[in-house]
Design a protein around this motif. Structure first.
Motif, PDB file in Angstrom:
ATOM      1  N   ALA A 120       0.687  -1.180  -0.030  1.00  0.00           N
ATOM      2  CA  ALA A 120      -0.054  -0.055  -0.088  1.00  0.00           C
ATOM      3  C   ALA A 120       0.831   1.201  -0.108  1.00  0.00           C
ATOM      4  O   ALA A 120       0.388   2.377  -0.123  1.00  0.00           O
ATOM      5  N   MET A 121       2.004   1.116   0.320  1.00  0.00           N
ATOM      6  CA  MET A 121       2.912   2.397   0.231  1.00  0.00           C
ATOM      7  C   MET A 121       3.531   2.551  -1.318  1.00  0.00           C
ATOM      8  O   MET A 121       4.253   3.609  -1.517  1.00  0.00           O
ATOM      9  N   GLY A 122       3.245   1.716  -2.272  1.00  0.00           N
ATOM     10  CA  GLY A 122       3.757   1.802  -3.700  1.00  0.00           C
ATOM     11  C   GLY A 122       5.118   1.384  -3.810  1.00  0.00           C
ATOM     12  O   GLY A 122       5.879   1.032  -2.637  1.00  0.00           O
ATOM     13  N   PRO A 123       5.528   1.438  -4.785  1.00  0.00           N
ATOM     14  CA  PRO A 123       7.017   1.234  -5.346  1.00  0.00           C
ATOM     15  C   PRO A 123       7.920   2.345  -4.564  1.00  0.00           C
ATOM     16  O   PRO A 123       7.528   3.380  -4.443  1.00  0.00           O
ATOM     17  N   PHE A 124       9.089   1.853  -4.197  1.00  0.00           N
ATOM     18  CA  PHE A 124      10.083   2.709  -3.505  1.00  0.00           C
ATOM     19  C   PHE A 124      11.393   2.210  -3.742  1.00  0.00           C
ATOM     20  O   PHE A 124      11.664   1.088  -4.154  1.00  0.00           O
ATOM     21  N   TYR A 125      12.176   3.186  -3.473  1.00  0.00           N
ATOM     22  CA  TYR A 125      13.872   3.155  -3.660  1.00  0.00           C
ATOM     23  C   TYR A 125      14.343   3.151  -2.314  1.00  0.00           C
ATOM     24  O   TYR A 125      14.157   4.136  -1.514  1.00  0.00           O
ATOM     25  N   PRO A 127      17.850   3.887  -0.666  1.00  0.00           N
ATOM     26  CA  PRO A 127      19.257   4.098  -1.000  1.00  0.00           C
ATOM     27  C   PRO A 127      20.383   3.344  -0.217  1.00  0.00           C
ATOM     28  O   PRO A 127      21.607   3.265  -0.413  1.00  0.00           O
ATOM     29  N   ASN A 128      19.830   2.690   1.044  1.00  0.00           N
ATOM     30  CA  ASN A 128      20.757   1.989   1.967  1.00  0.00           C
ATOM     31  C   ASN A 128      21.182   0.600   1.424  1.00  0.00           C
ATOM     32  O   ASN A 128      22.549   0.211   1.456  1.00  0.00           O
ATOM     33  N   ASP A 129      20.404   0.033   0.338  1.00  0.00           N
ATOM     34  CA  ASP A 129      21.007  -1.280  -0.293  1.00  0.00           C
ATOM     35  C   ASP A 129      20.949  -0.971  -1.720  1.00  0.00           C
ATOM     36  O   ASP A 129      21.160  -1.748  -2.301  1.00  0.00           O
ATOM     37  N   ARG A 130      20.470   0.247  -2.337  1.00  0.00           N
ATOM     38  CA  ARG A 130      20.338   0.561  -3.825  1.00  0.00           C
ATOM     39  C   ARG A 130      19.503  -0.393  -4.218  1.00  0.00           C
ATOM     40  O   ARG A 130      19.865  -0.772  -5.657  1.00  0.00           O
ATOM     41  N   LYS A 131      18.384  -0.627  -3.782  1.00  0.00           N
ATOM     42  CA  LYS A 131      17.425  -1.484  -4.442  1.00  0.00           C
ATOM     43  C   LYS A 131      16.403  -0.781  -4.680  1.00  0.00           C
ATOM     44  O   LYS A 131      15.895  -0.062  -3.564  1.00  0.00           O
ATOM     45  N   ILE A 132      15.430  -1.020  -5.697  1.00  0.00           N
ATOM     46  CA  ILE A 132      14.199  -0.662  -5.920  1.00  0.00           C
ATOM     47  C   ILE A 132      13.069  -1.720  -5.715  1.00  0.00           C
ATOM     48  O   ILE A 132      13.228  -2.938  -6.021  1.00  0.00           O
ATOM     49  N   TYR A 133      12.082  -1.396  -4.907  1.00  0.00           N
ATOM     50  CA  TYR A 133      11.130  -2.464  -4.463  1.00  0.00           C
ATOM     51  C   TYR A 133       9.874  -2.242  -5.220  1.00  0.00           C
ATOM     52  O   TYR A 133       9.234  -1.195  -5.076  1.00  0.00           O
ATOM     53  N   LEU A 134       9.228  -3.329  -5.597  1.00  0.00           N
ATOM     54  CA  LEU A 134       8.020  -3.214  -6.467  1.00  0.00           C
ATOM     55  C   LEU A 134       6.988  -4.495  -6.234  1.00  0.00           C
ATOM     56  O   LEU A 134       7.465  -5.431  -6.535  1.00  0.00           O
ATOM     57  N   ASP A 135       5.907  -4.276  -5.934  1.00  0.00           N
ATOM     58  CA  ASP A 135       4.776  -4.975  -5.988  1.00  0.00           C
ATOM     59  C   ASP A 135       4.044  -4.863  -7.374  1.00  0.00           C
ATOM     60  O   ASP A 135       3.410  -4.025  -7.420  1.00  0.00           O
ATOM     61  N   HIS A 164      15.590   7.969  -8.544  1.00  0.00           N
ATOM     62  CA  HIS A 164      16.319   8.048  -7.357  1.00  0.00           C
ATOM     63  C   HIS A 164      17.437   7.477  -7.196  1.00  0.00           C
ATOM     64  O   HIS A 164      18.354   7.974  -6.524  1.00  0.00           O
ATOM     65  N   HIS A 165      17.614   6.412  -7.812  1.00  0.00           N
ATOM     66  CA  HIS A 165      19.049   5.648  -7.859  1.00  0.00           C
ATOM     67  C   HIS A 165      20.224   6.640  -8.368  1.00  0.00           C
ATOM     68  O   HIS A 165      20.884   6.893  -7.794  1.00  0.00           O
ATOM     69  N   VAL A 166      19.572   7.419  -9.390  1.00  0.00           N
ATOM     70  CA  VAL A 166      20.703   8.292 -10.221  1.00  0.00           C
ATOM     71  C   VAL A 166      20.876   9.401  -9.087  1.00  0.00           C
ATOM     72  O   VAL A 166      22.010   9.876  -8.970  1.00  0.00           O
ATOM     73  N   GLN A 167      19.872   9.962  -8.585  1.00  0.00           N
ATOM     74  CA  GLN A 167      20.053  10.969  -7.417  1.00  0.00           C
ATOM     75  C   GLN A 167      20.843  10.536  -6.392  1.00  0.00           C
ATOM     76  O   GLN A 167      21.652  11.218  -5.899  1.00  0.00           O
ATOM     77  N   ASN A 168      20.995   9.133  -5.945  1.00  0.00           N
ATOM     78  CA  ASN A 168      21.697   8.649  -4.885  1.00  0.00           C
ATOM     79  C   ASN A 168      23.329   8.647  -5.473  1.00  0.00           C
ATOM     80  O   ASN A 168      24.327   9.182  -4.604  1.00  0.00           O
ATOM     81  N   LEU A 169      23.331   8.241  -6.568  1.00  0.00           N
ATOM     82  CA  LEU A 169      24.858   8.264  -7.067  1.00  0.00           C
ATOM     83  C   LEU A 169      25.408   9.412  -7.268  1.00  0.00           C
ATOM     84  O   LEU A 169      26.676   9.486  -7.116  1.00  0.00           O
ATOM     85  N   GLU A 196      11.233  14.538  -5.471  1.00  0.00           N
ATOM     86  CA  GLU A 196      10.479  13.590  -6.420  1.00  0.00           C
ATOM     87  C   GLU A 196      10.227  14.352  -7.726  1.00  0.00           C
ATOM     88  O   GLU A 196      10.181  13.344  -8.720  1.00  0.00           O
ATOM     89  N   LEU A 197      10.069  15.536  -7.869  1.00  0.00           N
ATOM     90  CA  LEU A 197       9.756  16.228  -9.317  1.00  0.00           C
ATOM     91  C   LEU A 197      11.183  15.825  -9.901  1.00  0.00           C
ATOM     92  O   LEU A 197      11.220  15.857 -11.290  1.00  0.00           O
ATOM     93  N   GLN A 198      12.466  15.841  -9.432  1.00  0.00           N
ATOM     94  CA  GLN A 198      13.730  15.844  -9.938  1.00  0.00           C
ATOM     95  C   GLN A 198      13.494  14.192 -10.416  1.00  0.00           C
ATOM     96  O   GLN A 198      14.224  13.986 -11.607  1.00  0.00           O
TER      97      GLN A 198
END
Length: 282
Positions: A120-125, A127-135, A164-169, A196-198
């Motif tokens: 219910a929180m939707g997809p998210f990134y 940064p601590n493990d550099r992983k995207i999580y998606l149901d 978001h991963h690009v932002q993290n890098l 988020e807009l970026q």
């Protein structure tokens, strides 16, 4: 979007057949972690799909449905496209090397290095493990409850999280997280919106280069992405949940803002055109 029969990514971890779990299985600390992850990294769609589960234990391992297998293949191809584009574009435009993120597909509840999260929180990134999580059930929610169906609408969601991963890098994500922690709620929300807009703009940059590089995207696909950007605007989600839009409470941006920044990235193809913070005078 032409994606069938194309190369998939090796950086996908599929946990969907491992069984489902409700929030009741993670306890109150887990629920608080779910809410924290939703605020910082994901789109809170709980008003659209129901409140957090109040019970339930981990389910038994199961076979994936044909629909789930197809959605998994789709996710893998889109992720591969982002890898190829960013491996070229990021060094060219910033001098930084691109490091591929991993993508975890899950059902129900998932543990991450950022805490426990629920669908219910939707997809998210994270940064601590550099992983995207998606149901991948989120795609059905987009189509049936948000009016934002279509392959490229779903690709936009993945591209946003990769943004978001690009932002993290680039070190941007760490700076914004620290700034939010040191700010009052209204200011923290504003910084979150700009972050988020970026990511939306970065998704547009990816779409620009993917269109040229793979010749698999047409004008109708871009329309799907723009429609999806509007569907996940804070004002749209609040209205669908029966609430009056409150700009000070926005964390991801309005429908108009999200569309504008995606289109700006797509039309320019340049990361330098995605400085939402400078545009806001920060």
């Amino acid at each position: 979007m032409e994606w069938r029969g194309r190369r998939g990514s090796r950086n996908v971890e599929d946990r969907r057949g491992m069984g489902r779990a409700g929030a009741g299985g993670v306890g109150i600390v887990g629920v608080l972690a779910i809410l924290a992850v939703g605020y910082f990294f994901g789109i809170d769609i709980s008003p659209l799909v129901g409140a957090l589960d109040d019970g339930g234990q981990s389910g038994q391992p199961r076979e994936l449905t044909a629909e789930e297998r197809e959605s998994g293949q789709f996710v893998s191809v889109v992720l591969a496209d982002t890898e190829e584009v960013w491996a070229r574009v990021l060094p060219e435009q910033t001098g930084k090397a691109y490091v591929d993120p991993a993508l975890v597909m899950f059902s129900g509840v998932v543990g991450s290095a950022c805490g426990t999260a629920q669908s219910a929180m939707g997809p998210f990134y994270c940064p601590n493990d550099r992983k995207i999580y998606l149901d991948t059930d989120f795609f059905r929610t987009m189509s049936q409850k948000m009016g934002a169906g279509g392959d490229f609408a779903y690709a936009y969601v993945i591209a946003h999280e990769v943004g978001h991963h690009v932002q993290n890098l680039l070190g941007i994500l760490g700076q914004t997280m620290q700034a939010r922690q040191q700010s009052d709620q209204v200011t923290a929300n504003r910084i979150s919106v700009l972050t988020e807009l970026q990511a939306d703009c970065f998704a547009g940059v990816w779409a620009n280069h993917a269109s040229q590089q793979f010749n698999s995207i047409d004008a109708g696909d871009i329309d799907e992405a723009i429609n999806a950007a509007a569907a996940v605007g804070d004002d749209t989600l609040m209205e669908k949940a029966g609430r009056a839009p409150m700009p000070d409470a926005f964390t991801h941006g309005s429908a108009e803002q999200r569309q504008t920044w995606f289109k700006r990235g797509f039309s320019s193809g340049q990361l330098g055109q995605c400085d939402t913070f400078k545009a806001a005078g920060i």
